[in-house]
Design a protein around this motif. Structure first.
Motif, PDB file in Angstrom:
ATOM      1  N   UNK A 297       0.811  -1.222   0.000  1.00 51.20           N
ATOM      2  CA  UNK A 297       0.000   0.000   0.000  1.00 51.20           C
ATOM      3  C   UNK A 297       0.841   1.267   0.000  1.00 51.20           C
ATOM      4  N   UNK A 298       2.140   1.123  -0.066  1.00 55.02           N
ATOM      5  CA  UNK A 298       3.025   2.282   0.091  1.00 55.02           C
ATOM      6  C   UNK A 298       2.748   3.375  -0.931  1.00 55.02           C
ATOM      7  N   UNK A 299       2.700   3.019  -2.189  1.00 61.56           N
ATOM      8  CA  UNK A 299       2.508   4.042  -3.217  1.00 61.56           C
ATOM      9  C   UNK A 299       1.152   4.730  -3.128  1.00 61.56           C
ATOM     10  N   UNK A 300       0.037   3.980  -2.996  1.00 64.28           N
ATOM     11  CA  UNK A 300      -1.246   4.676  -2.824  1.00 64.28           C
ATOM     12  C   UNK A 300      -1.280   5.569  -1.593  1.00 64.28           C
ATOM     13  N   UNK A 301      -0.696   5.110  -0.487  1.00 64.61           N
ATOM     14  CA  UNK A 301      -0.689   5.927   0.732  1.00 64.61           C
ATOM     15  C   UNK A 301       0.079   7.218   0.501  1.00 64.61           C
ATOM     16  N   UNK A 302       1.245   7.112  -0.141  1.00 66.93           N
ATOM     17  CA  UNK A 302       2.021   8.319  -0.425  1.00 66.93           C
ATOM     18  C   UNK A 302       1.223   9.268  -1.317  1.00 66.93           C
ATOM     19  N   UNK A 303       0.512   8.700  -2.284  1.00 62.39           N
ATOM     20  CA  UNK A 303      -0.313   9.536  -3.152  1.00 62.39           C
ATOM     21  C   UNK A 303      -1.398  10.278  -2.388  1.00 62.39           C
ATOM     22  N   UNK A 304      -2.093   9.582  -1.486  1.00 61.72           N
ATOM     23  CA  UNK A 304      -3.136  10.224  -0.686  1.00 61.72           C
ATOM     24  C   UNK A 304      -2.544  11.301   0.225  1.00 61.72           C
ATOM     25  N   UNK A 305      -1.394  11.009   0.812  1.00 68.55           N
ATOM     26  CA  UNK A 305      -0.766  11.974   1.715  1.00 68.55           C
ATOM     27  C   UNK A 305      -0.358  13.232   0.952  1.00 68.55           C
ATOM     28  N   UNK A 306       0.234  13.053  -0.219  1.00 70.53           N
ATOM     29  CA  UNK A 306       0.611  14.209  -1.041  1.00 70.53           C
ATOM     30  C   UNK A 306      -0.633  15.004  -1.441  1.00 70.53           C
ATOM     31  N   UNK A 307      -1.700  14.284  -1.807  1.00 70.03           N
ATOM     32  CA  UNK A 307      -2.942  14.971  -2.139  1.00 70.03           C
ATOM     33  C   UNK A 307      -3.485  15.773  -0.971  1.00 70.03           C
ATOM     34  N   UNK A 308      -3.436  15.202   0.233  1.00 69.85           N
ATOM     35  CA  UNK A 308      -3.882  15.936   1.413  1.00 69.85           C
ATOM     36  C   UNK A 308      -3.044  17.171   1.669  1.00 69.85           C
ATOM     37  N   UNK A 370      -9.404  11.670   3.816  1.00 62.97           N
ATOM     38  CA  UNK A 370      -8.688  10.757   4.706  1.00 62.97           C
ATOM     39  C   UNK A 370      -9.462   9.452   4.890  1.00 62.97           C
ATOM     40  N   UNK A 371     -10.788   9.551   5.018  1.00 62.48           N
ATOM     41  CA  UNK A 371     -11.596   8.345   5.180  1.00 62.48           C
ATOM     42  C   UNK A 371     -11.511   7.457   3.950  1.00 62.48           C
ATOM     43  N   UNK A 372     -11.574   8.057   2.772  1.00 60.63           N
ATOM     44  CA  UNK A 372     -11.472   7.281   1.530  1.00 60.63           C
ATOM     45  C   UNK A 372     -10.122   6.577   1.447  1.00 60.63           C
ATOM     46  N   UNK A 373      -9.047   7.279   1.830  1.00 57.95           N
ATOM     47  CA  UNK A 373      -7.715   6.674   1.798  1.00 57.95           C
ATOM     48  C   UNK A 373      -7.631   5.493   2.763  1.00 57.95           C
ATOM     49  N   UNK A 415      -5.140   7.436   7.493  1.00 57.49           N
ATOM     50  CA  UNK A 415      -6.085   8.492   7.869  1.00 57.49           C
ATOM     51  C   UNK A 415      -5.366   9.605   8.632  1.00 57.49           C
ATOM     52  N   UNK A 416      -4.587   9.217   9.641  1.00 59.49           N
ATOM     53  CA  UNK A 416      -3.881  10.210  10.440  1.00 59.49           C
ATOM     54  C   UNK A 416      -2.865  10.983   9.605  1.00 59.49           C
ATOM     55  N   UNK A 417      -2.143  10.272   8.720  1.00 53.84           N
ATOM     56  CA  UNK A 417      -1.112  10.933   7.918  1.00 53.84           C
ATOM     57  C   UNK A 417      -1.714  11.949   6.954  1.00 53.84           C
ATOM     58  N   UNK A 418      -2.824  11.603   6.318  1.00 51.04           N
ATOM     59  CA  UNK A 418      -3.464  12.542   5.395  1.00 51.04           C
ATOM     60  C   UNK A 418      -3.870  13.819   6.129  1.00 51.04           C
ATOM     61  N   UNK A 419      -4.446  13.662   7.319  1.00 46.02           N
ATOM     62  CA  UNK A 419      -4.879  14.834   8.087  1.00 46.02           C
ATOM     63  C   UNK A 419      -3.690  15.654   8.576  1.00 46.02           C
ATOM     64  N   UNK A 420      -2.641  14.974   9.050  1.00 42.67           N
ATOM     65  CA  UNK A 420      -1.463  15.692   9.549  1.00 42.67           C
ATOM     66  C   UNK A 420      -0.800  16.493   8.433  1.00 42.67           C
ATOM     67  N   UNK A 421      -0.625  15.873   7.285  1.00 44.10           N
ATOM     68  CA  UNK A 421       0.037  16.581   6.186  1.00 44.10           C
ATOM     69  C   UNK A 421      -0.874  17.671   5.604  1.00 44.10           C
ATOM     70  N   UNK A 422      -2.187  17.469   5.662  1.00 41.85           N
ATOM     71  CA  UNK A 422      -3.095  18.534   5.221  1.00 41.85           C
ATOM     72  C   UNK A 422      -2.983  19.742   6.145  1.00 41.85           C
ATOM     73  N   UNK A 447      -8.361  19.797  11.683  1.00 44.96           N
ATOM     74  CA  UNK A 447      -7.807  18.520  11.240  1.00 44.96           C
ATOM     75  C   UNK A 447      -8.006  17.430  12.276  1.00 44.96           C
ATOM     76  N   UNK A 448      -7.752  17.751  13.550  1.00 48.28           N
ATOM     77  CA  UNK A 448      -7.930  16.769  14.624  1.00 48.28           C
ATOM     78  C   UNK A 448      -9.386  16.354  14.760  1.00 48.28           C
ATOM     79  N   UNK A 449     -10.310  17.284  14.553  1.00 53.60           N
ATOM     80  CA  UNK A 449     -11.733  16.977  14.711  1.00 53.60           C
ATOM     81  C   UNK A 449     -12.216  15.944  13.704  1.00 53.60           C
ATOM     82  N   UNK A 450     -11.564  15.871  12.535  1.00 57.24           N
ATOM     83  CA  UNK A 450     -11.993  14.926  11.498  1.00 57.24           C
ATOM     84  C   UNK A 450     -11.498  13.502  11.749  1.00 57.24           C
ATOM     85  N   UNK A 451     -10.493  13.345  12.605  1.00 57.62           N
ATOM     86  CA  UNK A 451      -9.863  12.035  12.801  1.00 57.62           C
ATOM     87  C   UNK A 451     -10.833  10.972  13.318  1.00 57.62           C
TER      88      UNK A 451
END
Length: 548
Positions: A297-308, A370-373, A415-422, A447-451
């Motif tokens: 899942x590394x590449x998709x996760x990195x993609x979601x994090x960059x998108x966030x 983040x939920x979708x990721x 989920x946490x990474x997408x929110x943190x990087x966003x 960001x924390x409220x969405x977690x």
């Protein structure tokens, strides 16, 4: 070509549950949206007031699209079509990859190719299934509009626009399946292209030109780079432009021709973009299921994090524009109404300044991202189970708890990474803005409220996988879409409170309030942990469900 009907029927047979779920979602959304718009914005003066406010609010234009007057059907089209186009794009690309690249990975394509079907007939069957599905959905959506009193030509163009957008992205999915070596990579590339199309449409609409009547807009140039923007430009209840449909169909035709050419010339199970050579020895991190899940899942996760991160940076950068808008004479005249509109986007009980409402409202969309990721990470367990690779892993000294728990851990971390990087991106975007300290505090809390809500959705999807594995992909994405539509967009559509309460996103803390109440967040977090643990227990008690 005698095998073509058999292959087409086989695809519908395999996808019958997912197809039923997708069709139901589109029809239900159209029905609910029409009822909500009629009830909430039934008066023409109310619709006119909303449109004038939306034109002053780029954030709402990004989410909804360009208004085309106060006519009820045109108003609903403006509110809903962009989101439906995004759904149609994801549905079509997933279908295309499932029956092309994923079949090559599983070995099914090799078996079918050894018959008289050859290599091209399965591709044509997949294309036909996608076209038929999109046409059926378009016909049903147009039929709903017609049933509620829309003029026949407008209803026809309404359904045709949605179908054409889906068919265009079907071509994108077929091409991505030829380019990438794995279904994971093909789905990731296709999803990125669909998301980019939505963002281009959003940017084009936010930078559009207001027409002299003050109640309609012409989209900016960026919208013309997106199939969703083409579908929106049809404007079925006002301008009734049929020619943008040709752009969608032309793109689909070109990509289909390219896919056929590549399918005929490339080696089976290869991609245009080759995978790099693997290591001679596996790293120590692959010694356990957690390392394996991360590697897959590394590449998709990195993609979601960059998108966030990019979304957060964009949010922070446009914050100054919102402040300038608030200070403009036009906005001062309708400041209360603009705040009310932004509060509808933010959630029930929202309060605070317009810039704070804008920030928290758009961060609600980051929560959905983040939920979708996270759900995508959990759903990979189902792909492993259906493809048989999970059985191989479990044949080793690996328990089901460790195997599926690894996917849950990666999903929660995503989920946490997408929110943190966003949040980090938004903080960078806010540098130089007035009152940057206050803005950063609001962004961090938003960001924390969405977690908790995003984690709860991941836990619910994990339960679906543990209980009904063969239906988990269709039902899992239905859970995500329902949560986003009812929770994140319910305020704009005027959905009743009981329907909005179904979504965890409705219960996120209101961080713009004077005193933030985190009680619901802690409760959702506890339920998410309990749901994840229960999914592990239930998974141990059922047999593996092999096959798609």
């Amino acid at each position: 070509m005698s095998t073509f009907p058999t292959l087409l029927w086989l695809r519908f047979r395999r996808d019958r549950v997912q197809i039923a779920v997708w069709i139901l979602l589109f029809v239900v959304l159209e029905v609910i949206a029409h009822a909500a718009v009629t009830e909430t914005y039934g008066d023409e003066a109310e619709r006119e007031g909303v449109i004038r406010l939306v034109i002053l609010t780029p954030a709402i234009l990004m989410l909804r699209g360009t208004p085309q007057g106060t006519q009820p059907d045109a108003f609903q089209y403006f509110l809903l079509f962009g989101f439906l186009g995004l759904m149609a794009g994801l549905m079509s690309t997933f279908l295309a990859v499932r029956h092309s690249r994923a079949d090559e990975e599983s070995g099914r394509s090799e078996l079918i190719g050894s018959t008289e079907a050859g290599r091209i007939t399965p591709l044509l069957a997949t294309t036909s299934e996608g076209v038929i599905l999109n046409v059926v959905i378009g016909a049903l959506v147009g039929g709903v509009a017609l049933a509620y009193g829309a003029e026949p030509l407008g209803a026809l163009l309404h359904g045709a626009a949605l179908a054409a957008v889906g068919i265009a992205y079907l071509g994108v999915g077929l091409a991505c399946a030829q380019i990438m070596r794995t279904s994971r990579g093909a789905n990731g590339l296709a999803s990125a292209i669909v998301t980019l199309g939505y963002l281009l449409r959003a940017f084009g609409d936010a930078t559009g030109t207001v027409q002299p009547d003050g109640l309609s807009m012409e989209a900016g140039w960026a919208s013309w780079l997106s199939p969703i923007g083409w579908g929106q430009a049809v404007a079925p209840y006002t301008h009734q432009n049929a020619w943008p449909l040709l752009l969608c169909l032309g793109l689909a035709g070109v990509l289909l021709a390219v896919s056929i050419a590549l399918q005929s010339s490339r080696d089976l199970d290869s991609g245009i973009i080759p995978e790099r050579s693997g290591r001679l020895h596996a790293p120590r991190t692959l010694a356990g299921p957690l390392g394996l899940a991360w590697r897959l899942l590394r590449n998709p996760v990195i993609g979601w994090v960059v998108g966030g991160a990019l979304f957060g940076a964009f949010l922070g950068a446009v914050g100054q524009s919102v402040i300038d808008l608030i200070d403009s004479p036009e906005a001062q005249q309708v400041a209360g109404a603009v705040s009310q509109t932004l509060a509808a986007l933010t959630g029930p009980g929202a309060e605070g300044t317009m810039i704070d409402l804008f920030t928290t409202g758009l961060f609600a969309l980051v929560g959905a991202l983040a939920a979708i990721a996270g759900v995508q990470a959990v759903m990979h367990a189902r792909q492993d189970e259906a493809g048989g690779t999970a059985e191989i892993v479990l044949a080793a000294p690996v328990s089901r708890l460790r195997w599926f728990g690894s996917y849950l851990v990666v999903g929660a971390a995503t989920v946490a990474a997408v929110l943190v990087f966003a949040v980090a991106g938004a903080v960078l975007g806010l540098i130089g803005s007035p009152d940057v300290g206050d803005r950063v505090s609001i962004v961090a809390q938003a960001g924390l409220a969405q977690l908790p809500a995003a984690l709860l959705i991941v836990a619910v999807v994990a339960l679906v996988f543990a209980i009904v594995p063969r239906l988990s992909i269709g039902l899992g994405w239905a859970v995500v879409l329902a949560a986003v539509v009812f929770g994140q967009l319910g305020g704009l559509f005027g959905f009743p409170d009981w329907l909005r309460d179904v979504s965890p996103f409705t219960h996120t803390p209101v961080v713009t309030a004077a005193e933030v109440d985190w009680t619901a967040a802690w409760a959702m977090l506890a339920i998410a942990v309990a749901g994840g643990a229960l999914s592990l227990v239930l998974l141990r008690r059922r047999d593996l469900a092999l096959g798609g």
